[in-house]
Motif scaffolding. Sequence first.
Motif, PDB file in Angstrom:
ATOM      1  N   ALA A 137      89.398-128.691 -25.021  1.00  0.00           N
ATOM      2  CA  ALA A 137      89.021-129.450 -26.217  1.00  0.00           C
ATOM      3  C   ALA A 137      87.671-130.134 -26.024  1.00  0.00           C
ATOM      4  O   ALA A 137      86.837-130.152 -26.935  1.00  0.00           O
ATOM      5  N   VAL A 138      87.469-130.698 -24.838  1.00  0.00           N
ATOM      6  CA  VAL A 138      86.180-131.336 -24.534  1.00  0.00           C
ATOM      7  C   VAL A 138      85.063-130.295 -24.566  1.00  0.00           C
ATOM      8  O   VAL A 138      83.995-130.527 -25.147  1.00  0.00           O
ATOM      9  N   MET A 139      85.305-129.149 -23.942  1.00  0.00           N
ATOM     10  CA  MET A 139      84.303-128.077 -23.913  1.00  0.00           C
ATOM     11  C   MET A 139      83.975-127.604 -25.326  1.00  0.00           C
ATOM     12  O   MET A 139      82.799-127.427 -25.675  1.00  0.00           O
ATOM     13  N   ALA A 140      85.003-127.425 -26.151  1.00  0.00           N
ATOM     14  CA  ALA A 140      84.792-126.963 -27.523  1.00  0.00           C
ATOM     15  C   ALA A 140      83.923-127.949 -28.308  1.00  0.00           C
ATOM     16  O   ALA A 140      83.043-127.541 -29.081  1.00  0.00           O
ATOM     17  N   ALA A 141      84.173-129.243 -28.105  1.00  0.00           N
ATOM     18  CA  ALA A 141      83.403-130.266 -28.814  1.00  0.00           C
ATOM     19  C   ALA A 141      81.960-130.317 -28.314  1.00  0.00           C
ATOM     20  O   ALA A 141      81.013-130.344 -29.108  1.00  0.00           O
ATOM     21  N   PHE A 142      81.780-130.315 -27.008  1.00  0.00           N
ATOM     22  CA  PHE A 142      80.442-130.429 -26.429  1.00  0.00           C
ATOM     23  C   PHE A 142      79.566-129.210 -26.735  1.00  0.00           C
ATOM     24  O   PHE A 142      78.384-129.347 -27.031  1.00  0.00           O
ATOM     25  N   THR A 143      80.147-128.016 -26.622  1.00  0.00           N
ATOM     26  CA  THR A 143      79.344-126.804 -26.815  1.00  0.00           C
ATOM     27  C   THR A 143      78.855-126.664 -28.255  1.00  0.00           C
ATOM     28  O   THR A 143      77.836-126.012 -28.498  1.00  0.00           O
ATOM     29  N   LEU A 144      79.562-127.279 -29.194  1.00  0.00           N
ATOM     30  CA  LEU A 144      79.092-127.249 -30.585  1.00  0.00           C
ATOM     31  C   LEU A 144      77.763-127.972 -30.750  1.00  0.00           C
ATOM     32  O   LEU A 144      77.041-127.760 -31.719  1.00  0.00           O
ATOM     33  N   PHE A 145      77.458-128.839 -29.796  1.00  0.00           N
ATOM     34  CA  PHE A 145      76.208-129.593 -29.840  1.00  0.00           C
ATOM     35  C   PHE A 145      75.154-128.995 -28.912  1.00  0.00           C
ATOM     36  O   PHE A 145      74.153-129.643 -28.591  1.00  0.00           O
ATOM     37  N   GLY A 146      75.395-127.771 -28.467  1.00  0.00           N
ATOM     38  CA  GLY A 146      74.403-127.084 -27.653  1.00  0.00           C
ATOM     39  C   GLY A 146      74.470-127.389 -26.167  1.00  0.00           C
ATOM     40  O   GLY A 146      73.583-126.980 -25.411  1.00  0.00           O
ATOM     41  N   ILE A 147      75.505-128.095 -25.733  1.00  0.00           N
ATOM     42  CA  ILE A 147      75.675-128.383 -24.307  1.00  0.00           C
ATOM     43  C   ILE A 147      76.311-127.164 -23.649  1.00  0.00           C
ATOM     44  O   ILE A 147      77.220-126.554 -24.213  1.00  0.00           O
ATOM     45  N   GLU A 148      75.843-126.822 -22.464  1.00  0.00           N
ATOM     46  CA  GLU A 148      76.322-125.622 -21.788  1.00  0.00           C
ATOM     47  C   GLU A 148      77.827-125.677 -21.521  1.00  0.00           C
ATOM     48  O   GLU A 148      78.391-126.747 -21.290  1.00  0.00           O
ATOM     49  N   LYS A 149      78.431-124.488 -21.543  1.00  0.00           N
ATOM     50  CA  LYS A 149      79.884-124.365 -21.442  1.00  0.00           C
ATOM     51  C   LYS A 149      80.423-124.848 -20.091  1.00  0.00           C
ATOM     52  O   LYS A 149      81.390-125.618 -20.050  1.00  0.00           O
ATOM     53  N   ASP A 150      79.818-124.400 -18.979  1.00  0.00           N
ATOM     54  CA  ASP A 150      80.373-124.705 -17.658  1.00  0.00           C
ATOM     55  C   ASP A 150      80.397-126.199 -17.328  1.00  0.00           C
ATOM     56  O   ASP A 150      81.439-126.721 -16.917  1.00  0.00           O
ATOM     57  N   PRO A 151      79.289-126.923 -17.503  1.00  0.00           N
ATOM     58  CA  PRO A 151      79.364-128.370 -17.222  1.00  0.00           C
ATOM     59  C   PRO A 151      80.294-129.112 -18.177  1.00  0.00           C
ATOM     60  O   PRO A 151      80.930-130.094 -17.789  1.00  0.00           O
ATOM     61  N   SER A 152      80.388-128.626 -19.423  1.00  0.00           N
ATOM     62  CA  SER A 152      81.298-129.261 -20.380  1.00  0.00           C
ATOM     63  C   SER A 152      82.745-129.083 -19.940  1.00  0.00           C
ATOM     64  O   SER A 152      83.545-130.028 -19.982  1.00  0.00           O
ATOM     65  N   TYR A 153      83.069-127.877 -19.511  1.00  0.00           N
ATOM     66  CA  TYR A 153      84.430-127.576 -19.050  1.00  0.00           C
ATOM     67  C   TYR A 153      84.740-128.339 -17.767  1.00  0.00           C
ATOM     68  O   TYR A 153      85.834-128.901 -17.610  1.00  0.00           O
ATOM     69  N   ALA A 154      83.763-128.372 -16.866  1.00  0.00           N
ATOM     70  CA  ALA A 154      83.950-129.095 -15.598  1.00  0.00           C
ATOM     71  C   ALA A 154      84.163-130.583 -15.864  1.00  0.00           C
ATOM     72  O   ALA A 154      85.031-131.215 -15.243  1.00  0.00           O
ATOM     73  N   PHE A 155      83.388-131.135 -16.787  1.00  0.00           N
ATOM     74  CA  PHE A 155      83.560-132.551 -17.128  1.00  0.00           C
ATOM     75  C   PHE A 155      84.958-132.812 -17.673  1.00  0.00           C
ATOM     76  O   PHE A 155      85.592-133.815 -17.339  1.00  0.00           O
ATOM     77  N   GLY A 156      85.440-131.904 -18.541  1.00  0.00           N
ATOM     78  CA  GLY A 156      86.786-132.060 -19.092  1.00  0.00           C
ATOM     79  C   GLY A 156      87.835-132.108 -18.000  1.00  0.00           C
ATOM     80  O   GLY A 156      88.750-132.945 -18.029  1.00  0.00           O
ATOM     81  N   TRP A 157      87.703-131.232 -17.004  1.00  0.00           N
ATOM     82  CA  TRP A 157      88.660-131.227 -15.896  1.00  0.00           C
ATOM     83  C   TRP A 157      88.522-132.471 -15.026  1.00  0.00           C
ATOM     84  O   TRP A 157      89.527-133.054 -14.587  1.00  0.00           O
ATOM     85  N   ILE A 158      87.295-132.890 -14.773  1.00  0.00           N
ATOM     86  CA  ILE A 158      87.076-134.097 -13.955  1.00  0.00           C
ATOM     87  C   ILE A 158      87.648-135.319 -14.663  1.00  0.00           C
ATOM     88  O   ILE A 158      88.334-136.147 -14.047  1.00  0.00           O
ATOM     89  N   MET A 159      87.379-135.405 -15.953  1.00  0.00           N
ATOM     90  CA  MET A 159      87.874-136.539 -16.738  1.00  0.00           C
ATOM     91  C   MET A 159      89.399-136.555 -16.751  1.00  0.00           C
ATOM     92  O   MET A 159      90.030-137.587 -16.490  1.00  0.00           O
ATOM     93  N   TRP A 160      89.985-135.401 -17.064  1.00  0.00           N
ATOM     94  CA  TRP A 160      91.441-135.316 -17.145  1.00  0.00           C
ATOM     95  C   TRP A 160      92.092-135.524 -15.774  1.00  0.00           C
ATOM     96  O   TRP A 160      93.072-136.268 -15.643  1.00  0.00           O
ATOM     97  N   ALA A 161      91.551-134.887 -14.742  1.00  0.00           N
ATOM     98  CA  ALA A 161      92.149-134.961 -13.410  1.00  0.00           C
ATOM     99  C   ALA A 161      92.092-136.380 -12.847  1.00  0.00           C
ATOM    100  O   ALA A 161      93.065-136.859 -12.244  1.00  0.00           O
ATOM    101  N   SER A 162      90.967-137.074 -13.038  1.00  0.00           N
ATOM    102  CA  SER A 162      90.842-138.429 -12.493  1.00  0.00           C
ATOM    103  C   SER A 162      91.849-139.375 -13.134  1.00  0.00           C
ATOM    104  O   SER A 162      92.491-140.186 -12.441  1.00  0.00           O
ATOM    105  N   GLN A 163      92.014-139.276 -14.460  1.00  0.00           N
ATOM    106  CA  GLN A 163      92.975-140.131 -15.143  1.00  0.00           C
ATOM    107  C   GLN A 163      94.418-139.731 -14.815  1.00  0.00           C
ATOM    108  O   GLN A 163      95.305-140.584 -14.710  1.00  0.00           O
TER     109      GLN A 163
END
Length: 317
Positions: free
Chosen positions: A269-295
């Motif tokens: 979901a984070v990746m889908a939202a971020f990539t719509l704004f032109g942010i690259e897929k891999d860092p967006s997906y990685a951020f989603g996992w880091i955010m979710w995993a840390s919490q």
Amino acid sequence: MTAKTKKLLRIAIPIALAVFFGWYTFSKLPVDTIIPFVKSANYWWIAFGVFLGVLSHLSRAYRWKYLLEPLGYTTKLPNGIMAVFIAYLANYGIPRSGEVLRAAVLTNYEKVPFEKSFGTIVAERMADLVVMLGIILVTLIIEYDFIFNLLEQSFQPKKLILLGLTGILALFLVFIYIKKSSSKFAVKVKTFFKGLMEGVLSIFKMKHKWAFIAHTLFIWGMYVLMFYVTTFALPDLDKVTIGVVLVGFISASFTIAATNGGIFVYPAAVMAAFTLFGIEKDPSYAFGWIMWASQTIMVIVLGSISFLYLPIYNRIK
């Protein structure tokens, strides 16, 4: 089976389930995609995000006391804190089961009737909903085009209206039946909902309304802020704006509400939202996992500790 064995099972089974879900989830991580970003991440920002998450949960536990006081119950804050963390942990097993377990904790250890305790949880969820709608409104103003396109693509207005009207009619018929019936089942339902409404209406009887509102705003402020500051952990997300953060936050929040703590779908979901704004897929997906995993790690650790310490605290206090 002896009482001691049953007690050990009550302790061991939730821990075993938490370990299993943790192992299963992390075994499915897209390692090749996220490991490079995890290695280069700034862990101080991640830790700061976790700290903000802890603050929001502590504030939620403290806010709960304001709803219970008008009902005549002064509960111990440690029990409330542990109940909150146990509830979040339980939601990883069965979505929304945590609210039931959270109310049950106060029933067990503070002698608060379950329906009243659960009613206060419903009341605070209503307050949370108002704030969430406020966040969505602000996001709609900031990123109007994105939100409008998302809603237009995801929903069919005619089907939603028809479904809503059908649901309202069904609820109305059930309400009429329960109101007029004198069966044991109907009486139990009436008693339950009377206590439930008493809990919900406690929000209007509070002596500390402004403190309750302040805690509510603080809780959601910490939610958004922990999401925002964690983006600083990845250099590839240095161009993320507050509008992008809000859209990503809303998308991720929906996955948590609809699934077992957002397992698997939160990062997507984070990746889908971020990539719509032109942010690259891999860092967006990685951020989603880091955010979710840390919490998630925070909830598993503090939830497990709370589950273990709760009976000990109430036995020695």
